[in-house]
Motif scaffolding. Structure first.
Motif, PDB file in Angstrom:
ATOM      1  N   LEU A 142       0.820  -1.208   0.000  1.00  0.00           N
ATOM      2  CA  LEU A 142       0.000   0.000   0.000  1.00  0.00           C
ATOM      3  C   LEU A 142       0.854   1.259   0.000  1.00  0.00           C
ATOM      4  CD1 LEU A 142      -3.212   0.739   1.953  1.00  0.00           C
ATOM      5  CD2 LEU A 142      -1.267   2.253   2.292  1.00  0.00           C
ATOM      6  N   PHE A 143       1.961   1.257   0.734  1.00  0.00           N
ATOM      7  CA  PHE A 143       2.790   2.458   0.836  1.00  0.00           C
ATOM      8  C   PHE A 143       3.501   2.750  -0.483  1.00  0.00           C
ATOM      9  CE2 PHE A 143       2.045   1.173   5.147  1.00  0.00           C
ATOM     10  CZ  PHE A 143       1.913   2.370   5.834  1.00  0.00           C
ATOM     11  N   ARG A 144       3.944   1.704  -1.158  1.00  0.00           N
ATOM     12  CA  ARG A 144       4.552   1.914  -2.469  1.00  0.00           C
ATOM     13  C   ARG A 144       3.514   2.357  -3.482  1.00  0.00           C
ATOM     14  NH1 ARG A 144       7.109  -2.337  -0.209  1.00  0.00           N
ATOM     15  NH2 ARG A 144       5.880  -3.957  -1.250  1.00  0.00           N
ATOM     16  N   GLU A 145       2.290   1.863  -3.336  1.00  0.00           N
ATOM     17  CA  GLU A 145       1.201   2.284  -4.220  1.00  0.00           C
ATOM     18  C   GLU A 145       0.900   3.765  -4.047  1.00  0.00           C
ATOM     19  OE1 GLU A 145      -0.965  -2.122  -3.946  1.00  0.00           O
ATOM     20  OE2 GLU A 145      -1.900  -0.360  -3.029  1.00  0.00           O
ATOM     21  N   VAL A 146       0.956   4.238  -2.812  1.00  0.00           N
ATOM     22  CA  VAL A 146       0.722   5.663  -2.547  1.00  0.00           C
ATOM     23  C   VAL A 146       1.794   6.507  -3.224  1.00  0.00           C
ATOM     24  CG1 VAL A 146       0.755   7.434  -0.747  1.00  0.00           C
ATOM     25  CG2 VAL A 146      -0.580   5.355  -0.412  1.00  0.00           C
ATOM     26  N   GLY A 147       3.061   6.134  -3.043  1.00  0.00           N
ATOM     27  CA  GLY A 147       4.132   6.885  -3.658  1.00  0.00           C
ATOM     28  C   GLY A 147       4.058   6.873  -5.166  1.00  0.00           C
ATOM     29  N   ALA A 148       3.757   5.708  -5.733  1.00  0.00           N
ATOM     30  CA  ALA A 148       3.657   5.598  -7.188  1.00  0.00           C
ATOM     31  C   ALA A 148       2.490   6.422  -7.722  1.00  0.00           C
ATOM     32  CB  ALA A 148       3.507   4.133  -7.587  1.00  0.00           C
ATOM     33  N   ALA A 149       1.377   6.444  -6.995  1.00  0.00           N
ATOM     34  CA  ALA A 149       0.219   7.217  -7.440  1.00  0.00           C
ATOM     35  C   ALA A 149       0.522   8.704  -7.447  1.00  0.00           C
ATOM     36  CB  ALA A 149      -0.982   6.918  -6.531  1.00  0.00           C
ATOM     37  N   TYR A 150       1.237   9.165  -6.434  1.00  0.00           N
ATOM     38  CA  TYR A 150       1.561  10.598  -6.405  1.00  0.00           C
ATOM     39  C   TYR A 150       2.508  10.959  -7.543  1.00  0.00           C
ATOM     40  CZ  TYR A 150       2.713  15.237  -4.731  1.00  0.00           C
ATOM     41  OH  TYR A 150       2.896  16.601  -4.650  1.00  0.00           O
ATOM     42  N   GLN A 151       3.493  10.129  -7.782  1.00  0.00           N
ATOM     43  CA  GLN A 151       4.407  10.404  -8.893  1.00  0.00           C
ATOM     44  C   GLN A 151       3.669  10.408 -10.228  1.00  0.00           C
ATOM     45  OE1 GLN A 151       7.612  11.407  -8.759  1.00  0.00           O
ATOM     46  NE2 GLN A 151       7.277  11.465  -6.537  1.00  0.00           N
ATOM     47  N   GLN A 152       2.711   9.497 -10.377  1.00  0.00           N
ATOM     48  CA  GLN A 152       1.942   9.461 -11.615  1.00  0.00           C
ATOM     49  C   GLN A 152       1.062  10.697 -11.748  1.00  0.00           C
ATOM     50  OE1 GLN A 152       2.305   7.046 -14.074  1.00  0.00           O
ATOM     51  NE2 GLN A 152       1.198   8.636 -15.203  1.00  0.00           N
ATOM     52  N   ALA A 153       0.471  11.139 -10.633  1.00  0.00           N
ATOM     53  CA  ALA A 153      -0.362  12.355 -10.661  1.00  0.00           C
ATOM     54  C   ALA A 153       0.471  13.570 -11.050  1.00  0.00           C
ATOM     55  CB  ALA A 153      -1.012  12.567  -9.294  1.00  0.00           C
ATOM     56  N   LEU A 154       1.692  13.660 -10.523  1.00  0.00           N
ATOM     57  CA  LEU A 154       2.577  14.771 -10.885  1.00  0.00           C
ATOM     58  C   LEU A 154       2.900  14.747 -12.378  1.00  0.00           C
ATOM     59  CD1 LEU A 154       5.115  14.734  -7.896  1.00  0.00           C
ATOM     60  CD2 LEU A 154       3.359  16.454  -8.340  1.00  0.00           C
ATOM     61  N   GLU A 155       3.124  13.560 -12.892  1.00  0.00           N
ATOM     62  CA  GLU A 155       3.443  13.452 -14.313  1.00  0.00           C
ATOM     63  C   GLU A 155       2.236  13.803 -15.182  1.00  0.00           C
ATOM     64  OE1 GLU A 155       6.123  13.424 -17.004  1.00  0.00           O
ATOM     65  OE2 GLU A 155       6.694  12.741 -15.007  1.00  0.00           O
ATOM     66  N   ASP A 156       1.073  13.314 -14.784  1.00  0.00           N
ATOM     67  CA  ASP A 156      -0.135  13.528 -15.583  1.00  0.00           C
ATOM     68  C   ASP A 156      -0.567  14.986 -15.616  1.00  0.00           C
ATOM     69  OD1 ASP A 156      -0.213  10.826 -16.046  1.00  0.00           O
ATOM     70  OD2 ASP A 156      -1.791  10.401 -14.575  1.00  0.00           O
ATOM     71  N   HIS A 157      -0.479  15.658 -14.484  1.00  0.00           N
ATOM     72  CA  HIS A 157      -1.046  17.007 -14.361  1.00  0.00           C
ATOM     73  C   HIS A 157      -0.014  18.129 -14.414  1.00  0.00           C
ATOM     74  CE1 HIS A 157      -4.994  15.399 -13.510  1.00  0.00           C
ATOM     75  NE2 HIS A 157      -4.510  14.678 -12.519  1.00  0.00           N
ATOM     76  N   ALA A 158       1.288  17.797 -14.275  1.00  0.00           N
ATOM     77  CA  ALA A 158       2.287  18.864 -14.190  1.00  0.00           C
ATOM     78  C   ALA A 158       3.524  18.600 -15.041  1.00  0.00           C
ATOM     79  CB  ALA A 158       2.698  19.070 -12.731  1.00  0.00           C
ATOM     80  N   GLN A 159       3.466  17.610 -15.919  1.00  0.00           N
ATOM     81  CA  GLN A 159       4.620  17.305 -16.768  1.00  0.00           C
ATOM     82  C   GLN A 159       5.909  17.293 -15.948  1.00  0.00           C
ATOM     83  OE1 GLN A 159       4.438  19.105 -20.864  1.00  0.00           O
ATOM     84  NE2 GLN A 159       2.971  20.472 -19.885  1.00  0.00           N
ATOM     85  N   PHE A 160       5.844  16.574 -14.850  1.00  0.00           N
ATOM     86  CA  PHE A 160       6.888  16.667 -13.832  1.00  0.00           C
ATOM     87  C   PHE A 160       8.276  16.336 -14.378  1.00  0.00           C
ATOM     88  CE2 PHE A 160       9.314  15.195 -10.132  1.00  0.00           C
ATOM     89  CZ  PHE A 160       9.082  16.235  -9.250  1.00  0.00           C
ATOM     90  N   GLY A 161       8.381  15.239 -15.099  1.00  0.00           N
ATOM     91  CA  GLY A 161       9.692  14.833 -15.600  1.00  0.00           C
ATOM     92  C   GLY A 161      10.304  15.860 -16.527  1.00  0.00           C
ATOM     93  N   ALA A 162       9.493  16.389 -17.439  1.00  0.00           N
ATOM     94  CA  ALA A 162       9.998  17.385 -18.395  1.00  0.00           C
ATOM     95  C   ALA A 162      10.386  18.672 -17.684  1.00  0.00           C
ATOM     96  CB  ALA A 162       8.943  17.665 -19.455  1.00  0.00           C
ATOM     97  N   LEU A 163       9.593  19.079 -16.697  1.00  0.00           N
ATOM     98  CA  LEU A 163       9.892  20.311 -15.971  1.00  0.00           C
ATOM     99  C   LEU A 163      11.175  20.175 -15.154  1.00  0.00           C
ATOM    100  CD1 LEU A 163       6.707  22.068 -14.495  1.00  0.00           C
ATOM    101  CD2 LEU A 163       8.764  23.148 -15.394  1.00  0.00           C
ATOM    102  N   GLN A 164      11.318  19.035 -14.465  1.00  0.00           N
ATOM    103  CA  GLN A 164      12.544  18.861 -13.684  1.00  0.00           C
ATOM    104  C   GLN A 164      13.772  18.802 -14.575  1.00  0.00           C
ATOM    105  OE1 GLN A 164      12.965  15.861 -10.655  1.00  0.00           O
ATOM    106  NE2 GLN A 164      12.499  17.423  -9.141  1.00  0.00           N
TER     107      GLN A 164
END
Length: 562
Positions: A156-178
């Protein structure tokens, strides 16, 4: 346990730094350029600049202005150092309670310029699930989990972390911005960030989580775990009402990653600058320091500010009624104090600026520390082989418990409880002894076989920043819709379009930055104010090293309009 030390950033290039995303200006490059920050005309040497507040922002303003040949005069109504407040336990030098800032990400490169210059030793902060922590305990809804790595926790804890990273990527183009931030590609950062600022200004952190496809696929329990214990440094629920832009900046700029603490206390930084004589300094004699320039001490607190005419000097009255005049003025205090603690002449700021300063919202924070005889938590339970106590994240009243050590046989420090907002308000009316009792009671339920009290020595130390009349809160937490307020406050240092009566007064401090609660924001706004004062007094940046005001029109924050 090995305690690695460092005084500089060992990471290979490129890496994430606090570059943008709102103002894509490389402050670290500006302050380390051999050409210097700039110069003021010789006839301006010795002109006076009043500075309200002796926190890190005020002290850096004073230090850099003194180097330029100006005469800074610092006023302080409370304790030197502001929220970089390190309190030693009685009779010790190495056992420190960090009452304000205590975790300093390596991405804060402008701040670390001063840390390295002063030769201050740093060590990795014992955040949960880091090598520095050794072990971590997560206690949630009555279930206690022990882990030395993330893989020791349930899926569950890894699922939480993975979900947040996916949300950042989906809504904020996180990888490209960083990647753009790492490359210091100012144009690309702005191209990617400005639409995000427009899209998410009116939406909260919780909205971001709850509306993301990644979290929609999961249960409410996942959101609850994210809020209560989170990932990295701990739970995020106290930030749920905040603007999502506030959180995105923290993630994008690596502010919650690779954090260190200052051995001997972070207050060494402002105090070190106060007593250090700069290597390159004009006008003042060799060996001059801020301490000598002030005759040994800051001025008392400011109670009244006026300006003589539209172009005249500023009149500053201190708490003992002494009036001094200054050619320019910098206010680094928390913004509410400009209306609650000082009689500040209204015409010195536009009314929409007063609106922004008064609408700033501050978050509550409480910490309670005890000193113990040794780092007993490194003892091993003979039955399980585990460390008997760990850095702890919990939904109980303590919320976060952090452990600091300076060797196996030396006195050590426990931050028994580190809490925010409503959890901090539960502590606010209680004396320190009651706070300790409540924290120990919570920890006994998590560690029933550990008697912490047998190890406590000396007297406990506590703080509630909202009860300090010089702060009224720990730091700014912008709400949805506050971007325009921040835009006004942050850009105030560029004054070319202002009426004469509003020029010469500058704002600084992390409260007007885009990254409240992080020292890098205080440093960067201080450097903005230094550029503002320098140009106000007839100076300019070096042609080979343009300053923040020179770059602001091209690289400044997007204007979302009125």
């Amino acid at each position: 346990m090995e305690l690695p030390a460092m005084t500089s950033d060992p990471r290979p290039q490129p890496y994430v730094t606090a570059f943008g995303p709102d103002f894509t200006f490389a402050f670290d490059d500006w302050i380390t350029n051999p050409a210097g920050l700039g110069a003021v005309p010789a006839e301006s040497h010795g002109r006076t600049v009043g500075i309200i507040g002796a926190g890190i922002s005020g002290v850096i303003c004073a230090y850099e202005l003194m180097k330029l040949g100006l005469r800074p005069v610092v006023f302080e109504s409370g304790q030197f150092g502001g929220r970089l407040r390190s309190q030693s336990f009685e009779g010790t030098t190495n056992a420190i309670a960090e009452l304000g800032g205590m975790r300093f990400p390596l991405s804060s490169t402008a701040f670390y310029h001063y840390v390295d210059m002063l030769g201050i030793e740093t060590r990795p902060f014992p955040n949960p699930l880091t090598k520095a922590a050794g072990s971590t305990v997560i206690d949630l809804a009555g279930e206690t989990l022990y882990a030395e790595t993330i893989d020791d926790l349930p899926p569950l804890f890894r699922e939480v972390g993975a979900a947040y990273q996916q949300a950042l990527e989906d809504h904020a183009q996180f990888g490209a911005l960083q990647a753009a931030i790492k490359a210091r590609d100012a144009a690309l950062v702005k191209e990617l960030w400005n639409p995000i600022a427009q899209a998410w200004d009116d939406r909260s952190f919780y909205d971001f989580i709850a509306s993301s496809d990644a979290f929609k696929k999961l249960s409410f329990r996942h959101r609850e775990v994210f809020g209560q214990v989170g990932f990295g440094t701990g739970g995020w629920d106290s930030d749920f009402p905040n603007s999502m832009l506030e959180i995105l900046r923290v993630n994008l700029l690596g502010l919650d990653d690779d954090q260190h603490y200052m051995v001997g206390g972070v207050e060494q930084v402002p105090r070190g600058l106060w007593t250090r004589s700069p290597e390159k300094m004009v006008h003042w004699p060799e060996g001059m320091t801020l301490e000598k320039l002030h005759g040994g001490s800051t001025r008392p607190g400011v109670v009244k500010v006026r300006k003589q005419g539209d172009d005249g000097p500023f009149e500053v009255t201190d708490r003992w009624g002494r009036v001094e005049t200054f050619d320019a003025l910098i206010s680094t205090c928390q913004s509410w104090l400009m209306t609650t603690s000082m009689d500040f002449e209204e015409r010195l700021l536009a009314q929409d600026m007063w609106m922004a300063l008064d609408r700033t919202r501050y978050m509550q924070s409480s910490k309670t520390f005890v000193m113990v005889d040794r780092p007993f938590w490194r003892d091993r339970d003979p039955e399980t082989g585990r460390e008997v106590m760990s850095v702890t994240l919990t939904d109980r009243m303590t919320r976060g418990t952090y452990l600091f050590e300076d060797g196996p046989n030396a006195p050590a420090v426990m931050c028994l409880t580190y809490s925010w907002m409503s959890d901090a308000l539960k502590m606010e009316p209680l004396p320190v002894e009651k706070r300790v009792d409540l924290a120990l009671d919570a920890l006994r339920k998590i560690y029933p076989k550990v008697d912490i009290t047998q190890h406590i020595i000396g007297n406990p130390i506590t703080v509630s920043w909202e009860s300090d009349e010089n702060f009224l809160g720990a730091f700014k937490g912008a709400l949805p819709g506050h971007y325009r307020y921040n835009y006004r406050m942050y850009g105030h240092f560029e004054q070319s379009g202002m009426p004469p009566e509003q020029r010469g007064l500058f704002l600084a401090g992390d409260g007007i930055s885009w990254t409240p609660a992080w020292v890098e924001g205080a440093v960067q706004t201080a450097l903005n104010a230094v550029w503002g004062v320098m140009t106000h007094l007839g100076g300019h940046s070096h042609p080979s090293n343009p300053g923040p005001g020179d770059a602001y029109a091209e690289h400044g924050p997007v204007d979302l309009g009125g």
